[in-house]
Design a protein around this motif. Structure first.
Motif, PDB file in Angstrom:
ATOM      1  N   LEU A  37       0.680  -1.188   0.032  1.00  0.00           N
ATOM      2  CA  LEU A  37       0.044   0.163  -0.067  1.00  0.00           C
ATOM      3  C   LEU A  37       0.773   1.130  -0.112  1.00  0.00           C
ATOM      4  O   LEU A  37       1.799   1.573   0.903  1.00  0.00           O
ATOM      5  CB  LEU A  37      -0.960  -0.071   1.316  1.00  0.00           C
ATOM      6  N   LEU A  38       0.746   2.170  -0.954  1.00  0.00           N
ATOM      7  CA  LEU A  38       1.452   3.293  -1.209  1.00  0.00           C
ATOM      8  C   LEU A  38       0.590   4.556  -0.212  1.00  0.00           C
ATOM      9  O   LEU A  38      -0.421   4.767  -0.391  1.00  0.00           O
ATOM     10  CB  LEU A  38       1.814   3.711  -2.514  1.00  0.00           C
ATOM     11  N   PRO A  39       1.632   5.247   0.237  1.00  0.00           N
ATOM     12  CA  PRO A  39       1.009   6.610   0.897  1.00  0.00           C
ATOM     13  C   PRO A  39       0.822   7.816  -0.336  1.00  0.00           C
ATOM     14  O   PRO A  39       1.250   8.768  -0.009  1.00  0.00           O
ATOM     15  CB  PRO A  39       1.794   6.830   1.883  1.00  0.00           C
ATOM     16  N   THR A  40      -0.044   7.342  -1.160  1.00  0.00           N
ATOM     17  CA  THR A  40      -0.288   8.485  -2.448  1.00  0.00           C
ATOM     18  C   THR A  40      -1.861   8.102  -2.630  1.00  0.00           C
ATOM     19  O   THR A  40      -2.233   7.079  -3.063  1.00  0.00           O
ATOM     20  CB  THR A  40       0.813   7.501  -3.461  1.00  0.00           C
ATOM     21  N   VAL A  41      -2.131   9.280  -3.148  1.00  0.00           N
ATOM     22  CA  VAL A  41      -3.680   9.136  -3.735  1.00  0.00           C
ATOM     23  C   VAL A  41      -3.539   8.413  -5.149  1.00  0.00           C
ATOM     24  O   VAL A  41      -3.142   9.375  -5.776  1.00  0.00           O
ATOM     25  CB  VAL A  41      -4.116  10.597  -3.512  1.00  0.00           C
ATOM     26  N   VAL A  42      -4.407   7.703  -5.499  1.00  0.00           N
ATOM     27  CA  VAL A  42      -4.609   6.941  -6.805  1.00  0.00           C
ATOM     28  C   VAL A  42      -5.878   6.919  -7.199  1.00  0.00           C
ATOM     29  O   VAL A  42      -5.930   6.538  -8.454  1.00  0.00           O
ATOM     30  CB  VAL A  42      -3.835   5.658  -6.575  1.00  0.00           C
TER      31      VAL A  42
END
Length: 291
Positions: free
Chosen positions: A251-256
């Motif tokens: 899980l990336l701490p990035t809005v996708v």
């Protein structure tokens, strides 16, 4: 956390917005769209004949082509042009005619249309669309939502670099005034082994541990895990459990993903029995954990 995940500053484009609560979510231009008949698991439907062998990622979208959602469908299509990887779009028409597909989509060879002769529900429609995917990776989007720039590449490249089976990110609610509110799921950023994500779904009334539409996965894993459950609601929860339970991911701490908030949301209707749906799938999760 960016350093822990091996992301550089350019990878981090988290929307600068307040953190808020999250609602439940359940080729080349100009080529003509050709339709050919093909049997789809017992349903006699139609699908596009052309393929996009160079596509790296497929974006699967179920739709009933409702007039109040066509503009949103086109915005989603426009957002695909902001991506920096090759893509194919697979539209699953849930019991509506392909004649209603907007011309700009019909004329794009990257867009495949799977026209089902009768409504089967969003989950089953997605599964039929997955049958038509040629890309090695896929993700899904509702027909009224939007993908931010580099949404596809940030997940794909990270997954490829670390030999993962799936990669997800954060989503943000897109409000009618165009403001956005980032939702941070209960699953922490970082790598997760098969089954780890389930353990971040604390109770039946808790929100889901990762937004299913932020999940990008290897197509072969989606197919092997059974895709979407045969449920009228909550089918994406079972999909999330199945895919993240089958392979290692991150899980990336990035809005996708931008999740549009509006009056016509399918999952925003007051009659939706959300607590029942969540409880059913929570029991499914616990059964899988005991297996």
């Amino acid at each position: 956390m960016a350093d822990d995940l091996g992301l550089n500053v350019a990878d981090m484009y988290v929307t600068a917005a307040p953190i808020g609560s999250r609602s439940t979510q359940s080729g080349s231009l100009g080529a003509p769209l050709t339709i050919s008949s093909s049997p789809l698991a017992g349903l006699e439907g139609t699908s596009t004949a052309q393929s996009t062998p160079d596509a790296e990622v497929a974006v699967v979208t179920p739709t009933r082509l409702r007039p109040d959602r066509i503009a949103y469908l086109l915005e989603l299509y426009a957002s695909l042009h902001e991506q920096d990887v090759s893509w194919e779009r697979v539209l699953a028409l849930d019991g509506v005619s392909a004649e209603g597909v907007p011309e700009v989509l019909r004329s794009d060879a990257r867009v495949k249309v799977v026209a089902l002769p009768r409504p089967v529900g969003a989950g089953a429609a997605r599964n039929f669309a997955v049958n038509e995917v040629t890309a090695d990776w896929l993700t899904t989007s509702d027909d009224d939502d939007v993908l931010p720039a580099r949404s596809l590449s940030v997940r794909l490249r990270y997954a490829q670099k670390h030999d993962l089976g799936w990669c997800a990110g954060w989503s943000a609610d897109l409000h009618p005034d165009c403001s956005i509110t980032t939702w941070r799921c209960s699953t922490p950023p970082g790598f997760h082994g098969p089954g780890d994500v389930w353990r971040h779904w604390a109770t039946p009334d808790s929100t889901i541990p990762i937004g299913p539409t932020t999940l990008m996965a290897r197509t072969e894993i989606v197919r092997a895990s059974g895709g979407y459950a045969a449920l009228p609601q909550g089918e994406d929860y079972a999909y999330l459990v199945g895919v993240t339970g089958a392979a290692r991911g991150a899980l990336l701490p990035t809005v996708v993903y931008h999740y549009r908030k509006h009056a016509e949301q399918m999952t925003a209707q007051p009659v939706e029995p959300a607590p029942v749906t969540i409880s059913i799938n929570y029991e499914y999760k616990n059964a899988m954990l005991r297996a």
